[in-house]
Design a protein around this motif. Structure first.
Motif, PDB file in Angstrom:
ATOM      1  N   SER A  45       1.459  -1.403   4.142  1.00 59.36           N
ATOM      2  CA  SER A  45       1.223  -2.904   4.384  1.00 59.36           C
ATOM      3  C   SER A  45       1.086  -3.690   2.867  1.00 59.36           C
ATOM      4  O   SER A  45       0.771  -2.959   1.897  1.00 59.36           O
ATOM      5  CB  SER A  45      -0.226  -3.131   4.991  1.00 59.36           C
ATOM      6  OG  SER A  45      -1.246  -2.613   4.316  1.00 59.36           O
ATOM      7  N   CYS A  53      -4.432  -0.288   0.303  1.00 63.60           N
ATOM      8  CA  CYS A  53      -5.057  -1.508   0.775  1.00 63.60           C
ATOM      9  C   CYS A  53      -6.517  -1.116   1.151  1.00 63.60           C
ATOM     10  O   CYS A  53      -7.032  -0.079   0.953  1.00 63.60           O
ATOM     11  CB  CYS A  53      -4.227  -1.862   2.368  1.00 63.60           C
ATOM     12  SG  CYS A  53      -4.475  -0.459   3.459  1.00 63.60           S
ATOM     13  N   CYS A  93       0.286   3.206   3.713  1.00 58.60           N
ATOM     14  CA  CYS A  93       0.498   2.594   5.048  1.00 58.60           C
ATOM     15  C   CYS A  93       1.564   1.598   4.938  1.00 58.60           C
ATOM     16  O   CYS A  93       2.023   1.160   5.957  1.00 58.60           O
ATOM     17  CB  CYS A  93      -0.672   2.194   5.876  1.00 58.60           C
ATOM     18  SG  CYS A  93      -1.650   0.392   5.171  1.00 58.60           S
ATOM     19  N   CYS A 137       0.921  -1.208  -0.161  1.00 56.29           N
ATOM     20  CA  CYS A 137      -0.039   0.044   0.035  1.00 56.29           C
ATOM     21  C   CYS A 137       0.750   1.330  -0.120  1.00 56.29           C
ATOM     22  O   CYS A 137       2.000   1.522   0.882  1.00 56.29           O
ATOM     23  CB  CYS A 137      -0.937   0.009   1.238  1.00 56.29           C
ATOM     24  SG  CYS A 137      -2.082   1.425   1.522  1.00 56.29           S
ATOM     25  N   CYS A 191      -6.997   1.582   3.723  1.00 55.67           N
ATOM     26  CA  CYS A 191      -6.782   3.022   3.169  1.00 55.67           C
ATOM     27  C   CYS A 191      -7.872   3.522   2.097  1.00 55.67           C
ATOM     28  O   CYS A 191      -8.141   4.690   1.910  1.00 55.67           O
ATOM     29  CB  CYS A 191      -5.313   2.908   2.658  1.00 55.67           C
ATOM     30  SG  CYS A 191      -4.337   3.137   3.750  1.00 55.67           S
TER      31      CYS A 191
END
Ligand code: ZN
Ligand code: ZN
Length: 276
Positions: free
Chosen positions: A26, A61, A24, A21, A64
């Motif tokens: 991830s 993600c 963030c 992402c 988000c």
């Protein structure tokens, strides 16, 4: 490359470099379904929120994406600011009533909040120039939603000063419109009459950055910053100004003032996001 080779290549690169992402960091879940991550047919009648999800799922993600907020009515019928109260009809906000704008309407698909601020930062300053395509398509979806395509003659991206252009290497507003004809070629959309004109306006004064300035200071800072290069292209034309973010509207209002002063029929404004 054949479609099968393209699919294999995509699966392979995803296995070696699993996408993260942008916001963030991830790891992104592999796309659902059995289409190997290739986009399904686009449903142009889907809501803006669904279009946002479709366009950004390769970059953000789930959490988000859920943090991106679409602009919804009731909003200011002029500047497009969404009202806090979620009841009632669109009407003019206090700001637009006391300080009439040089543009007719301004619209944006998203609210400029935390997640989208990061997305724009990645696009403009962190080299994620590939975002121009999904963000450009989002802009196009918003254009379809808010305008009748026959109501605009010329699209004018807000220009950067040459100094800023050299530093950044690209004009973020112009780049958002670059893929419009390619995208429309792949969708049941015909925008072939819509002209994007990048040599109508010039930013002749390298103004200080607008960030950190209040509404009045922004307007004073930007006044006289633009010049008109080609009057013939705008006379009696209905113009759509394109910019990445609408903050107080001072920049687009100054462009609109110049265009209307020199004979444009009217000026509307489309940006990706607007501050609230
Ligand atoms: Zn995320
Ligand atoms: Zn307003």
């Amino acid at each position: 490359m054949s479609t099968t080779v393209k699919k294999l290549y995509k699966i392979l690169t995803r296995t070696i470099f699993p996408p993260k992402c942008l916001v963030c960091k991830s790891f992104l879940n592999p796309p659902e379904g059995d289409n190997d991550g290739f986009p399904e047919a686009v449903d142009l009648s889907a809501s803006l929120q669904i279009q946002v999800e479709r366009l950004m799922s390769e970059y953000l993600c789930r959490d988000c994406i859920d943090g991106l907020i679409a602009v919804e009515s009731p909003l200011c019928s002029c500047c497009g600011m969404p009202f806090e109260s979620r009841h009632g009809l669109d009407h003019r906000c206090g700001e637009c009533s006391t300080s009439p704008k040089n543009f007719r309407i301004a619209r944006a698909p998203l609210i400029y909040e935390q997640v989208f601020t990061e997305v724009i930062h990645c696009y403009k300053y962190n080299g994620k120039i590939q975002l121009a395509r999904p963000l450009g398509e989002l802009l196009l979806m918003a254009f379809r939603l808010f305008w009748d395509k026959d109501s605009i003659d010329v699209v004018v991206p807000v220009p950067l000063h040459i100094k800023r252009l050299r530093e950044r290497g690209f004009n973020q507003a112009l780049l958002l419109t670059r893929y419009w004809q390619t995208i429309t070629g792949q969708l049941p959309l015909d925008l072939s009459d819509l002209q994007v004109e990048n040599d109508v306006l010039v930013r002749s004064i390298p103004t200080a950055p607008q960030s950190g300035l209040g509404r009045k200071q922004r307007a004073a800072n930007i006044k006289g910053a633009f010049g008109l290069l080609d009057k013939a292209k705008i006379i009696d034309k209905r113009i759509l100004l394109v910019d990445d973010v609408y903050t107080t509207g001072a920049t687009v209002d100054e462009c609109a003032r110049l265009l209307v002063h020199h004979g444009a029929a009217h000026v509307d404004v489309l940006s990706l996001a607007r501050a609230v």
